[in-house]
Design an enzyme around this catalytic site. Structure first.
Site, PDB file in Angstrom:
ATOM      1  N   HIS A 106       0.865  -1.203   0.000  1.00 55.37           N
ATOM      2  CA  HIS A 106       0.000   0.000   0.000  1.00 55.37           C
ATOM      3  C   HIS A 106       0.890   1.238   0.000  1.00 55.37           C
ATOM      4  O   HIS A 106       1.468   1.590   1.020  1.00 55.37           O
ATOM      5  CB  HIS A 106      -0.897   0.010   1.252  1.00 55.37           C
ATOM      6  N   HIS A 123     -10.404   1.339   2.273  1.00 50.21           N
ATOM      7  CA  HIS A 123     -10.174   2.347   3.314  1.00 50.21           C
ATOM      8  C   HIS A 123     -11.408   2.274   4.208  1.00 50.21           C
ATOM      9  O   HIS A 123     -12.469   2.777   3.837  1.00 50.21           O
ATOM     10  CB  HIS A 123      -9.993   3.750   2.723  1.00 50.21           C
ATOM     11  N   HIS A 156      -4.446  -0.384   6.093  1.00 47.78           N
ATOM     12  CA  HIS A 156      -3.945   0.453   7.198  1.00 47.78           C
ATOM     13  C   HIS A 156      -4.842   0.412   8.438  1.00 47.78           C
ATOM     14  O   HIS A 156      -5.366   1.423   8.874  1.00 47.78           O
ATOM     15  CB  HIS A 156      -3.670   1.893   6.747  1.00 47.78           C
ATOM     16  N   ASP A 215       1.523   2.762   3.471  1.00 56.50           N
ATOM     17  CA  ASP A 215       0.661   3.937   3.303  1.00 56.50           C
ATOM     18  C   ASP A 215       1.502   5.211   3.271  1.00 56.50           C
ATOM     19  O   ASP A 215       1.038   6.278   3.679  1.00 56.50           O
ATOM     20  CB  ASP A 215      -0.415   4.004   4.398  1.00 56.50           C
TER      21      ASP A 215
END
Ligand SMILES: NC(=O)N[C@@H](CC(=O)O)C(=O)O
Ligand SMILES: [Zn+2]
Ligand SMILES: [Zn+2]
Length: 355
Positions: free
Chosen positions: A24, A148, A186, A259
């Protein structure tokens, strides 16, 4: 940082692991690519590249063009990584585009941003139920869904948005599409750790270095630190501890996704600062420090180099990298096109370095 001492701790000065991948990352576009690609290419093998550009990467054709721009930005570098592209879901995405994506050899997943949840998510999905035919097509063609996972309702507290997303959306999606591979991106809460741990083998999660290293006190006590501000927002330390336990547990459902998300320094040091933390300059070094703190360096290779490709059904990298104990200082600033960003731990001393 909390520690989870295990018996038999011995100092380690060098560790060699299978080359890691980043599942990611935000490379951005244009002149930002020179820096973001250089940082990734230092030692990562592959990277799942997020599609939240302006305008977003909503089609296979746009993904192909973006991939060319990434490869062009890398052409001058001493080594390259392989960009794995993703599509950005909107209320207009149709099953035909999903089939095209599944048939391409460079689009590896599709990303769900609830509209308004994070940076460049305005074009994201407003009506999650309307997405079900597209999710059915993804399940059918075995294309992973990356999420997300935060609701955007004004009445839901920002610290509760991940947990509420699990209850309202993730549980129903996972129940309705039991064959759909899902990466809960995340993750930031104990609730997310428990959901992923207890779900089927088709559900996994990425964990960032900064959510392992920090909690909301680090961001808010003694002054507000905008460079720790990201979404989902840092939570209280009990959640941080749950993430550390998950990452260092050896459970293959949890793997590395930085991320890393560049924003110009002035855009973060602002009365309305942007969400995103830049970690690509020292990503594996940050993770190694956390795993070392927990006496779990033996678990780093699975988390960083094995579990991601296994989940994505790609081969593991066959070469290795070596991390050495070596003091170095993170630069105070890093160029970002014509601008600058402040990287995580700017100006601080690090003690691991990829040889
Ligand atoms: N994580 C962040 O705070 N920001 C990311 C978007 C995202 O991954 O949600 C970004 O693109 O800047
Ligand atoms: Zn996100
Ligand atoms: Zn992201």
């Amino acid at each position: 940082m909390p520690t989870f001492p295990r018996p038999g701790r011995t100092p380690v000065n060098e560790i060699t692991i299978t080359r890691p991948d980043d599942w990611h990352v935000h490379l951005r576009d244009g002149d930002a690519l020179a820096q973001t690609c250089a940082d990734m290419a230092r030692y990562f093998g592959r990277a799942i590249v997020m599609p939240n550009l302006t305008p977003p990467v909503t089609t296979v054709a746009l993904a192909a063009a973006y991939r060319e721009r990434i490869l062009a930005a890398m052409s001058a570098l001493p080594r390259q990584f392989e960009p794995l592209l993703t599509l950005y879901l909107t209320d207009q995405t149709d099953a035909a585009e999903i089939q095209l994506a599944a048939a391409s050899d460079y689009v590896h997943a599709v990303k769900l941003y609830p509209a308004g949840a994070t940076t460049n998510s305005e074009a994201g999905v407003a009506q999650l139920d309307g997405l079900y035919p597209v999710l059915a097509a993804m399940e059918e063609s075995d294309l992973p869904l990356l999420i997300h996972g935060e609701v955007t309702d004004h009445d839901i507290d920002i610290f509760d948005r991940e947990k509420t997303f699990i209850d309202r959306h993730l549980i129903p999606i996972a129940e309705r599409f039991p064959g759909l591979r899902i990466v809960f991106e995340h993750i930031t809460t104990r609730d997310a750790v428990e959901f992923v741990r207890d779900a089927g083998s088709n559900v996994a999660a990425t964990i960032t270095a900064h959510h392992l290293m920090f909690n909301r006190n680090d961001m808010l006590v003694g002054g507000i630190r905008p460079h720790y501000y990201c979404l989902p927002i840092l939570k209280r330390s009990t959640h941080q501890h749950a993430l550390i336990e998950a990452a260092t547990s050896g459970n293959s459902k949890f793997f590395l996704g930085t991320d890393s998300a560049p924003h110009a320094r002035h855009a973060k040091e602002s009365s309305c600062g942007c969400a995103g933390v830049y970690t690509a300059h020292a990503a594996i070094e940050f993770y190694a420090s956390v795993f070392e703190e927990c006496n779990a360096l033996d678990k780093l290779e699975g988390f960083a180099s094995h579990f991601g490709p296994d989940f994505y059904r790609l081969p593991r990298n066959t070469d290795t990298i070596t991390l050495r104990k070596q003091a170095w200082d993170v630069p105070a600033e890093i160029p970002l096109g014509n601008d600058h960003l402040k990287p995580l731990s700017a100006g601080e001393s690090m003690h691991w370095l990829v040889a």
